[in-house]
Structures are given as structure tokens and as C-alpha cells.
Design a protein around this motif. Sequence first.
Motif, PDB file in Angstrom:
ATOM      1  N   SER A 144       0.835  -1.193   0.000  1.00 30.95           N
ATOM      2  CA  SER A 144       0.000   0.000   0.000  1.00 30.95           C
ATOM      3  C   SER A 144       0.872   1.247   0.000  1.00 30.95           C
ATOM      4  O   SER A 144       1.710   1.419   0.891  1.00 30.95           O
ATOM      5  N   GLN A 145       0.711   2.089  -1.015  1.00 30.65           N
ATOM      6  CA  GLN A 145       1.362   3.386  -1.100  1.00 30.65           C
ATOM      7  C   GLN A 145       2.868   3.318  -0.863  1.00 30.65           C
ATOM      8  O   GLN A 145       3.433   4.098  -0.097  1.00 30.65           O
ATOM      9  N   GLY A 146       3.492   2.351  -1.504  1.00 33.83           N
ATOM     10  CA  GLY A 146       4.940   2.233  -1.440  1.00 33.83           C
ATOM     11  C   GLY A 146       5.478   1.501  -0.227  1.00 33.83           C
ATOM     12  O   GLY A 146       6.704   1.428  -0.048  1.00 33.83           O
ATOM     13  N   ASN A 147       4.606   0.949   0.598  1.00 26.37           N
ATOM     14  CA  ASN A 147       5.035   0.244   1.811  1.00 26.37           C
ATOM     15  C   ASN A 147       4.504  -1.184   1.819  1.00 26.37           C
ATOM     16  O   ASN A 147       3.449  -1.475   1.253  1.00 26.37           O
ATOM     17  N   LEU A 148       5.250  -2.064   2.488  1.00 20.58           N
ATOM     18  CA  LEU A 148       4.834  -3.448   2.689  1.00 20.58           C
ATOM     19  C   LEU A 148       4.441  -3.653   4.145  1.00 20.58           C
ATOM     20  O   LEU A 148       5.115  -3.173   5.064  1.00 20.58           O
ATOM     21  N   TYR A 149       3.338  -4.379   4.334  1.00 19.33           N
ATOM     22  CA  TYR A 149       2.829  -4.671   5.671  1.00 19.33           C
ATOM     23  C   TYR A 149       2.639  -6.177   5.800  1.00 19.33           C
ATOM     24  O   TYR A 149       2.168  -6.836   4.866  1.00 19.33           O
ATOM     25  N   LEU A 150       2.981  -6.695   6.960  1.00 19.86           N
ATOM     26  CA  LEU A 150       2.839  -8.117   7.235  1.00 19.86           C
ATOM     27  C   LEU A 150       1.889  -8.275   8.431  1.00 19.86           C
ATOM     28  O   LEU A 150       2.198  -7.826   9.540  1.00 19.86           O
ATOM     29  N   TYR A 151       0.726  -8.889   8.178  1.00 17.76           N
ATOM     30  CA  TYR A 151      -0.290  -9.096   9.210  1.00 17.76           C
ATOM     31  C   TYR A 151      -0.476 -10.581   9.464  1.00 17.76           C
ATOM     32  O   TYR A 151      -0.275 -11.416   8.562  1.00 17.76           O
ATOM     33  N   ASP A 152      -0.901 -10.925  10.693  1.00  8.80           N
ATOM     34  CA  ASP A 152      -1.294 -12.305  10.935  1.00  8.80           C
ATOM     35  C   ASP A 152      -2.777 -12.468  10.595  1.00  8.80           C
ATOM     36  O   ASP A 152      -3.452 -11.510  10.218  1.00  8.80           O
ATOM     37  N   PHE A 153      -3.283 -13.691  10.725  1.00  6.79           N
ATOM     38  CA  PHE A 153      -4.649 -13.966  10.304  1.00  6.79           C
ATOM     39  C   PHE A 153      -5.694 -13.355  11.232  1.00  6.79           C
ATOM     40  O   PHE A 153      -6.888 -13.366  10.923  1.00  6.79           O
TER      41      PHE A 153
ATOM     42  N   GLY B 215      -5.458 -10.211  12.022  1.00  5.96           N
ATOM     43  CA  GLY B 215      -5.458  -8.794  11.695  1.00  5.96           C
ATOM     44  C   GLY B 215      -4.484  -7.970  12.499  1.00  5.96           C
ATOM     45  O   GLY B 215      -4.571  -6.730  12.500  1.00  5.96           O
ATOM     46  N   GLN B 216      -3.528  -8.620  13.177  1.00  5.65           N
ATOM     47  CA  GLN B 216      -2.528  -7.907  13.960  1.00  5.65           C
ATOM     48  C   GLN B 216      -1.290  -7.629  13.108  1.00  5.65           C
ATOM     49  O   GLN B 216      -0.767  -8.527  12.449  1.00  5.65           O
ATOM     50  N   LEU B 217      -0.826  -6.381  13.135  1.00  9.38           N
ATOM     51  CA  LEU B 217       0.355  -6.003  12.374  1.00  9.38           C
ATOM     52  C   LEU B 217       1.604  -6.606  12.996  1.00  9.38           C
ATOM     53  O   LEU B 217       1.872  -6.421  14.182  1.00  9.38           O
ATOM     54  N   LYS B 218       2.403  -7.318  12.179  1.00 12.11           N
ATOM     55  CA  LYS B 218       3.636  -7.922  12.653  1.00 12.11           C
ATOM     56  C   LYS B 218       4.866  -7.135  12.212  1.00 12.11           C
ATOM     57  O   LYS B 218       5.858  -7.073  12.930  1.00 12.11           O
ATOM     58  N   LYS B 219       4.794  -6.538  11.016  1.00 11.08           N
ATOM     59  CA  LYS B 219       5.953  -5.826  10.478  1.00 11.08           C
ATOM     60  C   LYS B 219       5.486  -4.881   9.379  1.00 11.08           C
ATOM     61  O   LYS B 219       4.543  -5.173   8.642  1.00 11.08           O
ATOM     62  N   SER B 220       6.170  -3.741   9.271  1.00  8.35           N
ATOM     63  CA  SER B 220       5.928  -2.825   8.153  1.00  8.35           C
ATOM     64  C   SER B 220       7.239  -2.158   7.786  1.00  8.35           C
ATOM     65  O   SER B 220       8.078  -1.892   8.657  1.00  8.35           O
ATOM     66  N   PHE B 221       7.420  -1.898   6.495  1.00  6.77           N
ATOM     67  CA  PHE B 221       8.650  -1.259   6.026  1.00  6.77           C
ATOM     68  C   PHE B 221       8.424  -0.711   4.629  1.00  6.77           C
ATOM     69  O   PHE B 221       7.499  -1.122   3.912  1.00  6.77           O
ATOM     70  N   SER B 222       9.274   0.227   4.238  1.00  2.67           N
ATOM     71  CA  SER B 222       9.173   0.835   2.913  1.00  2.67           C
ATOM     72  C   SER B 222       9.799  -0.081   1.876  1.00  2.67           C
ATOM     73  O   SER B 222      10.857  -0.668   2.107  1.00  2.67           O
ATOM     74  N   ALA B 223       9.144  -0.188   0.738  1.00  2.00           N
ATOM     75  CA  ALA B 223       9.690  -0.965  -0.377  1.00  2.00           C
ATOM     76  C   ALA B 223      10.650  -0.093  -1.176  1.00  2.00           C
ATOM     77  O   ALA B 223      10.481   1.129  -1.243  1.00  2.00           O
ATOM     78  N   PRO B 224      11.679  -0.693  -1.778  1.00  2.00           N
ATOM     79  CA  PRO B 224      12.567   0.083  -2.648  1.00  2.00           C
ATOM     80  C   PRO B 224      11.769   0.674  -3.806  1.00  2.00           C
ATOM     81  O   PRO B 224      10.745   0.127  -4.213  1.00  2.00           O
ATOM     82  N   MET B 225      12.245   1.774  -4.330  1.00  2.00           N
ATOM     83  CA  MET B 225      11.563   2.405  -5.454  1.00  2.00           C
ATOM     84  C   MET B 225      12.488   2.414  -6.660  1.00  2.00           C
ATOM     85  O   MET B 225      13.572   2.988  -6.606  1.00  2.00           O
ATOM     86  N   PRO B 226      12.091   1.753  -7.753  1.00  2.00           N
ATOM     87  CA  PRO B 226      12.897   1.807  -8.973  1.00  2.00           C
ATOM     88  C   PRO B 226      12.997   3.246  -9.470  1.00  2.00           C
ATOM     89  O   PRO B 226      12.210   4.109  -9.058  1.00  2.00           O
ATOM     90  N   PRO B 227      13.946   3.535 -10.364  1.00  2.00           N
ATOM     91  CA  PRO B 227      14.017   4.882 -10.945  1.00  2.00           C
ATOM     92  C   PRO B 227      12.692   5.246 -11.602  1.00  2.00           C
ATOM     93  O   PRO B 227      12.090   4.441 -12.308  1.00  2.00           O
ATOM     94  N   THR B 228      12.222   6.457 -11.343  1.00  2.00           N
ATOM     95  CA  THR B 228      10.953   6.905 -11.903  1.00  2.00           C
ATOM     96  C   THR B 228      11.111   8.282 -12.515  1.00  2.00           C
ATOM     97  O   THR B 228      12.131   8.944 -12.344  1.00  2.00           O
TER      98      THR B 228
END
Length: 260
Positions: free
Chosen positions: A83-92, A94-107
Motif C-alpha cells: 500500500s502506497q509504497g510500503n509493505l505490511y505483514l499481518y497475521d490472520f 489482523g494484527q500487524l507484525k511488520k511494516s517497512f518501505s519498499a525500494p523504489m525503482p528509478p521513476t
Amino acid sequence: MTLDSRRRAIGLAAGIFCSLVVGVLYAATSANPLFQDAVWIGESGGVIKLDPASGQPILRIDTLEDVRTLAVDERAGTVWIFSQGNLYLYDFQGQLKKSFSAPMPPTGVLDSPLIQRLSGSSSAVFRAAVCTANIATLDTLPPDLLWTGALLATSPEDGSAWLTLGSHLYQFSPEGNLLSDLDVGELITGIGVDVSRSRVWVSTCESVRAYEADGSIAVQKNLNLSANQIRGIDYDATRDELWLIMGNEVRRFIEPCINS
């Protein structure tokens, strides 16, 4: 079940998938109540987990906006969300376990009638338009359009996930570490994981490739298409088959024969 005016990824009655990606988890034989049958839906207002029998919501994740793609790892009991350039890892649950920004290719900031039309489009429309227009340099596309075409797939054997952005294929560990970054040189239109061979399949507008863990190409098939661009791909591990969506067609390939 009522549908509000927000963009949805699923048409339950008509069976039509419109805007975003749907992740489906089947685990009917598991004794673990967390591994129940469910349909995960990403939409503009977050993520919804549905009971596939009744269509009723089991839970909602409403803290995310403009979810573009998601993937379920049934072995780890997690859901990866982009979502919006970020990755989120949730358990089943609905609890957030991890979130971080994804790399962005040249744009870039390419401004054209095509770009204006694609603004706010679905991922399928974006991929079809880019393939049809034969945009040679994805670096000229603005970031939000690359997010539109993002795809996710999971590797249950190690809990990692694969994210595509433009021509880039990224692999992340559950801890958020970048494990690999591969530029395939063309827009990636589909992705699938072959766990038994430790390969990841990707499709571009006119070709299908399987990459080894070291980034080398194990299999490649150029289809030389003029109109039926590859719109999507999936790998069926139970039958060792590859399924391709090509224009108005769906084709099936047996993996050992993909090069024929």
C-alpha cells in the motif's frame, strides 16, 4: 452483503474481479482455527477478510489506504500487503507484525494523455495499456503508476515474499530484509512461485521466464505476441502447470514443455 461506493476488488455475485487483487486461502483440513477458509480482499479503504460461504466479513483492516496487491502465506499464517509504497505483514487475526518501505525503482514525471488516462486505473488496465503502448523506458513513469501495477507472491518454504514494481522483482524476508533485487528489463505482468524447484516465474508482455534463486534464467519462452499480451500468470504446484492469461485467452503449459 452490501457493497459501498469504494473501489472493490471482487464481484461476488457475478464472479467478476474488477480493481484490486484478491488472495484466497484454503485450509479446510487444518485443526488450527486461524487457518479457516477465507477470501482476502484489498481495496481503497483497507483489507477485508470474508467468509467464502456467506460472504460476510470476518475482520477488517481499515488502517491502510489504496491497497494495490496482497498475498497469503498459509503456512506462516500471514498476509503480505502493499500500500502506497510500503509493505505490511499481518497475521490472520489482523494484527500487524511488520511494516517497512519498499525500494523504489528509478521513476520519472512523464506527462502524456496515456499517463493521464491511467491515473487511478486498476492494475489490469495499467498492465494492458503499457504493453499495448510499448513504453520502452519504465523509468519515465511516475511512482504511483508503478504502484498500480505491483504484484505480490509468497514463498512458504522460507516465509519470504516477492514484490514486482515495473521491471523490478524484489524478494523480502519476513523481517523486512531485502534478499534480492532483479531487473528483468520489461514490465512484469504476472508472478508465480514454484516452491519445489525454488524458482519464481514471471511474465512480461510477450515472454515467460523462470528464475533460479541466484537470479539466473532457468526457463524462457518468447511468445512473440502482437495483440494478446500476457495479462497474468499463475503456477499450479499440485499439477506442475503454468497458467497464462493472454488477451481473451487462458492457456495452460506443462512446466517441462514450456520451452517447446
